[in-house]
Design a protein around this motif. Structure first.
Motif, PDB file in Angstrom:
ATOM      1  N   SER A   1       0.847  -1.191   0.000  1.00 55.58           N
ATOM      2  CA  SER A   1       0.000   0.000   0.000  1.00 55.58           C
ATOM      3  C   SER A   1       0.883   1.241   0.000  1.00 55.58           C
ATOM      4  CB  SER A   1      -0.886   0.013   1.247  1.00 55.58           C
ATOM      5  OG  SER A   1      -0.092   0.181   2.416  1.00 55.58           O
TER       6      SER A   1
ATOM      7  N   ARG B   1      -1.365   0.605   6.130  1.00 56.18           N
ATOM      8  CA  ARG B   1      -2.359  -0.216   5.448  1.00 56.18           C
ATOM      9  C   ARG B   1      -2.864   0.498   4.199  1.00 56.18           C
ATOM     10  NH1 ARG B   1      -4.400   3.247   8.750  1.00 56.18           N
ATOM     11  NH2 ARG B   1      -6.488   4.093   8.484  1.00 56.18           N
ATOM     12  N   TRP B   2      -3.623  -0.240   3.383  1.00 51.40           N
ATOM     13  CA  TRP B   2      -4.330   0.385   2.278  1.00 51.40           C
ATOM     14  C   TRP B   2      -5.447   1.233   2.864  1.00 51.40           C
ATOM     15  CZ3 TRP B   2      -3.071   0.007  -2.841  1.00 51.40           C
ATOM     16  CH2 TRP B   2      -2.163  -0.998  -3.188  1.00 51.40           C
TER      17      TRP B   2
ATOM     18  N   MET C   1      -8.028   0.686  -1.230  1.00 50.37           N
ATOM     19  CA  MET C   1      -8.190  -0.762  -1.155  1.00 50.37           C
ATOM     20  C   MET C   1      -9.281  -1.234  -2.111  1.00 50.37           C
ATOM     21  SD  MET C   1      -6.946  -3.431   0.727  1.00 50.37           S
ATOM     22  CE  MET C   1      -6.571  -3.940  -0.963  1.00 50.37           C
TER      23      MET C   1
ATOM     24  N   GLU D   1      -3.148  -8.572   2.819  1.00 48.76           N
ATOM     25  CA  GLU D   1      -3.946  -7.456   3.295  1.00 48.76           C
ATOM     26  C   GLU D   1      -5.043  -7.925   4.260  1.00 48.76           C
ATOM     27  OE1 GLU D   1      -1.749  -6.153  -0.130  1.00 48.76           O
ATOM     28  OE2 GLU D   1      -3.021  -7.906   0.165  1.00 48.76           O
TER      29      GLU D   1
ATOM     30  N   GLU E   1      -8.897  -3.581   6.101  1.00 52.60           N
ATOM     31  CA  GLU E   1      -8.519  -4.097   4.778  1.00 52.60           C
ATOM     32  C   GLU E   1      -9.275  -5.384   4.479  1.00 52.60           C
ATOM     33  OE1 GLU E   1      -3.910  -3.037   3.988  1.00 52.60           O
ATOM     34  OE2 GLU E   1      -4.335  -3.907   5.951  1.00 52.60           O
TER      35      GLU E   1
END
Length: 227
Positions: A25, A120-121, A126, A158, A165
């Motif tokens: 990400s 994270r995304w 995402m 993920e 996610e």
């Protein structure tokens, strides 16, 4: 000095895109890049300036910035020793660094702040990534019944990284299965539906904004009415 100055900017961006090419990400790729250059900024004021300007410029292309990263970048750029910087650079380099620094400081306040410490995304990123991958394999996959398995294999990392996610991946996947009317294994479909039914939006904490939580809740409710 000029060659090293330009090369450091280039090397920083190259390392970031190397991490991105590993399907990281935006947040994880910049976090890994910052870690990789952790000791570089201590070599001199020029290096410190370039590293934090480069990191800041990358963040300007993202949808959010982690609050601690913003504080660290702003603090570092505001604390540059300009006397040392002048000694270490040519007059053109010095002027260029200050212009880039000011641009980052001016624009970084326009990026929404992320209070979750997880790399994270982000919510919309995402969903977009799932849509892109689904579209990529949909026409290539002869046996469409295996599409759930393929997508979950691609996003296994993920889905085990953060709850947000995991749920966004599976919500986006179910939306695409319905949109394209894909015939899949019933057991896998029931498993996905069951996970979304049991999901509590409060569990994601600060990983999603209040607007994103509300949007995700509506999406899941809409899915449940269609399945």
């Amino acid at each position: 000095m000029r060659r090293n100055y330009e090369a450091l900017f280039g090397a920083y961006y190259e390392r970031y895109f190397d991490f991105k090419s590993e399907k990281m990400s935006d947040a994880e790729a910049i976090a890994c890049t910052a870690d990789a250059y952790y000791g570089v900024q201590s070599r001199g004021e020029m290096e410190k300036a370039v590293v934090y300007i480069a990191e800041g410029k990358i963040h300007l292309t993202h949808s959010k910035i982690f609050i601690k990263a913003k504080e660290r970048i702003v603090g570092a750029l505001n604390s540059l020793d300009l006397n040392k910087l002048q000694i270490e650079t040519t007059s053109d380099e010095y002027k260029d660094i200050l212009e880039r620094r000011d641009m980052v400081l001016d624009e970084i306040d326009n990026i929404p702040v992320d209070y979750s410490p997880y790399s994270r995304w982000k919510y919309h990123e995402m969903g977009k990534e799932v849509n892109n991958y689904f579209g990529l394999i949909y026409n290539e996959l002869k046996d469409k019944s295996k599409i759930i398995e393929k997508v979950l294999d691609r996003f296994e990392r993920e889905c085990t990284n953060t709850l947000s996610e995991n749920i966004v991946v599976k919500t986006a996947l179910l939306e695409l299965l319905i949109r394209y009317n894909v015939k899949v294994d019933e057991e896998e479909l029931v498993k996905l539906r069951s996970e979304l039914e049991q999901f509590e939006i409060g569990y994601v904490g600060q990983q999603l904004s209040e607007f994103e939580k509300l949007d995700l809740s509506f999406r899941i409710k809409d899915l449940m009415s269609k399945l």
